[in-house]
Design a protein around this motif. Structure first.
Motif, PDB file in Angstrom:
ATOM      1  N   GLY A   1      49.189 110.032  23.813  1.00 44.68           N
ATOM      2  CA  GLY A   1      50.527 110.162  23.253  1.00 44.68           C
ATOM      3  C   GLY A   1      51.165 111.515  23.476  1.00 44.68           C
ATOM      4  N   GLN A   2      50.662 112.273  24.446  1.00 47.05           N
ATOM      5  CA  GLN A   2      51.227 113.591  24.748  1.00 47.05           C
ATOM      6  C   GLN A   2      52.281 113.433  25.847  1.00 47.05           C
ATOM      7  OE1 GLN A   2      47.193 115.281  25.399  1.00 47.05           O
ATOM      8  NE2 GLN A   2      47.797 116.822  23.909  1.00 47.05           N
ATOM      9  N   TRP A   3      53.373 112.801  25.453  1.00 52.18           N
ATOM     10  CA  TRP A   3      54.392 112.413  26.436  1.00 52.18           C
ATOM     11  C   TRP A   3      55.003 113.608  27.173  1.00 52.18           C
ATOM     12  CZ3 TRP A   3      52.640 107.912  25.753  1.00 52.18           C
ATOM     13  CH2 TRP A   3      52.592 107.271  24.527  1.00 52.18           C
ATOM     14  N   GLN A   4      55.366 114.647  26.443  1.00 50.29           N
ATOM     15  CA  GLN A   4      56.030 115.782  27.088  1.00 50.29           C
ATOM     16  C   GLN A   4      55.095 116.472  28.077  1.00 50.29           C
ATOM     17  OE1 GLN A   4      59.420 116.349  26.509  1.00 50.29           O
ATOM     18  NE2 GLN A   4      59.082 117.481  28.419  1.00 50.29           N
TER      19      GLN A   4
ATOM     20  N   VAL B   1      58.543  99.575  36.051  1.00 55.60           N
ATOM     21  CA  VAL B   1      58.968 100.637  35.136  1.00 55.60           C
ATOM     22  C   VAL B   1      60.396 100.384  34.673  1.00 55.60           C
ATOM     23  CG1 VAL B   1      59.526 103.083  34.937  1.00 55.60           C
ATOM     24  CG2 VAL B   1      57.417 102.401  36.062  1.00 55.60           C
ATOM     25  N   GLY B   2      61.244  99.974  35.609  1.00 60.33           N
ATOM     26  CA  GLY B   2      62.625  99.668  35.256  1.00 60.33           C
ATOM     27  C   GLY B   2      62.726  98.531  34.256  1.00 60.33           C
TER      28      GLY B   2
ATOM     29  N   GLN C   1      58.731 109.346  29.804  1.00 59.99           N
ATOM     30  CA  GLN C   1      60.149 109.552  29.494  1.00 59.99           C
ATOM     31  C   GLN C   1      60.681 108.415  28.632  1.00 59.99           C
ATOM     32  OE1 GLN C   1      62.780 110.836  32.818  1.00 59.99           O
ATOM     33  NE2 GLN C   1      60.902 111.128  33.978  1.00 59.99           N
ATOM     34  N   ILE C   2      60.261 107.188  28.939  1.00 59.74           N
ATOM     35  CA  ILE C   2      60.673 106.041  28.124  1.00 59.74           C
ATOM     36  C   ILE C   2      60.182 106.226  26.690  1.00 59.74           C
ATOM     37  CG2 ILE C   2      60.385 103.558  27.761  1.00 59.74           C
ATOM     38  CD1 ILE C   2      60.132 103.285  30.821  1.00 59.74           C
TER      39      ILE C   2
ATOM     40  N   ASP D   1      67.882 107.026  31.233  1.00 59.84           N
ATOM     41  CA  ASP D   1      67.678 107.931  32.370  1.00 59.84           C
ATOM     42  C   ASP D   1      66.706 107.317  33.372  1.00 59.84           C
ATOM     43  OD1 ASP D   1      69.345 109.793  31.183  1.00 59.84           O
ATOM     44  OD2 ASP D   1      67.705 110.911  30.259  1.00 59.84           O
ATOM     45  N   VAL D   2      65.676 106.669  32.868  1.00 59.74           N
ATOM     46  CA  VAL D   2      64.689 106.043  33.745  1.00 59.74           C
ATOM     47  C   VAL D   2      65.318 104.879  34.511  1.00 59.74           C
ATOM     48  CG1 VAL D   2      62.521 104.743  33.795  1.00 59.74           C
ATOM     49  CG2 VAL D   2      62.731 106.782  32.363  1.00 59.74           C
ATOM     50  N   ILE D   3      66.132 104.084  33.833  1.00 62.04           N
ATOM     51  CA  ILE D   3      66.816 102.974  34.502  1.00 62.04           C
ATOM     52  C   ILE D   3      67.634 103.493  35.682  1.00 62.04           C
ATOM     53  CG2 ILE D   3      68.637 101.231  34.239  1.00 62.04           C
ATOM     54  CD1 ILE D   3      67.675 100.910  31.308  1.00 62.04           C
TER      55      ILE D   3
END
Length: 294
Positions: free
Chosen positions: A20-23, A73-74, A49-50, A57-59
């Motif tokens: 869970g360390q997304w950043q 991912v999209g 990022q999601i 932003d990912v889209i």
């Protein structure tokens, strides 16, 4: 770069993600990775990022891509952004044409499960070839189906070929929380180690530790862990939900926490379940109030 070193770098990114360390995943320097490892690393970065609330932003970033993993991912980003029908359509198309892709299995499977298409999700995920993320998701689906026996079977099988994997340890702990008894303490040890270590501590690990503490009846310790989690991320839905549960167990009113959750994560499954249960209670109550009036 040494291929063994590159593989180790990718494993580090995987571990950061599953803790869970997304950043940390987003900020990870992947410049030295081989082309073979660059795509998996990019996929993990986009997924992080999601998780950080940047689905739109990912889209935009993956629009027009023809790589199945990036299309998957999209689809996940579309789901999180609230475009479920489009996400499901893409996931089902990917399941038809790229079911052997490990990323497609996990992300399209996630979308299908979120849309209530559990059998389609399991059919896709079952095609994995040693994909631990697919195994972990299969286990989560079985737990949602209250099939602890099947979840335990998957964990036992995975333990034979991925004994020291972080994901296997986590999955075994999820199942342990459902099995109960001495498994509560075993699960606690796994979550505590992640939550206490400076290199792995995250909101996710703190919440998991708190859940184990609640099951063990250690409410003060659970409260302390959840407070740390909320300090790290005041808008984290799982931290808020489990704090609300602990509040009820402690005999207090969770109204403020429910209100906070409604504003930060209005579509959370906890709120939907609470609404359904409240409606059922009101319906049952009318029968008794009618008799009282008579």
């Amino acid at each position: 770069m040494d291929p063994f070193s590159a593989e180790g770098e990718l494993l580090n990114i995987h571990n950061h993600f599953h803790q869970g360390q997304w950043q940390e995943v987003v900020d990870y320097d992947t410049a030295g990775l081989s082309p073979e490892n660059a795509l998996p690393a990019r996929v993990l970065s986009l997924r992080a990022q999601i998780a950080l609330g940047q689905a739109e932003d990912v889209i935009a970033e993956v629009q027009g891509e023809d790589e199945p993993a990036l299309i998957a991912v999209g689809a996940l980003a579309q789901l999180v952004a609230g475009n479920e029908s489009e996400a499901v359509k893409t996931a089902e198309e990917l399941a038809e044409v790229a079911s052997d892709n490990a990323t497609v299995q996990v992300l399209a499977g996630t979308v299908l499960q979120a849309a209530g298409k559990s059998e389609e999700a399991l059919a896709l995920l079952s095609q994995h070839q040693g994909n631990l993320e697919a195994v972990a998701l299969i286990i989560q689906i079985h737990l949602e189906q209250n099939r602890t026996d099947l979840a335990l079977k998957e964990v036992t099988a995975a333990r034979r070929w991925a004994q020291d994997s972080l994901l296997v340890n986590l999955a075994e702990s999820w199942v342990g929380l459902r099995v109960g008894g001495e498994k509560y303490q075993q699960a606690f040890y796994v979550f505590e180690e992640l939550a206490q270590a400076p290199s792995t501590s995250s909101v996710q690990s703190l919440v998991s530790q708190a859940i184990a503490e609640i099951h063990l009846g250690r409410l003060e310790e659970a409260e302390a862990a959840l407070q740390k989690a909320i300090e790290k991320d005041p808008k984290n839905a799982e931290a808020i939900v489990n704090t609300a549960v602990l509040t009820v167990i402690s005999g207090k009113d969770p109204k403020d926490l429910i209100s906070t959750l409604s504003s930060t994560a209005p579509d959370h499954v906890f709120l939907k379940d609470l609404e359904e249960k409240s409606a059922l209670f009101d319906k049952a109550a009318t029968k008794y109030s009618a008799k009282a009036a008579a």
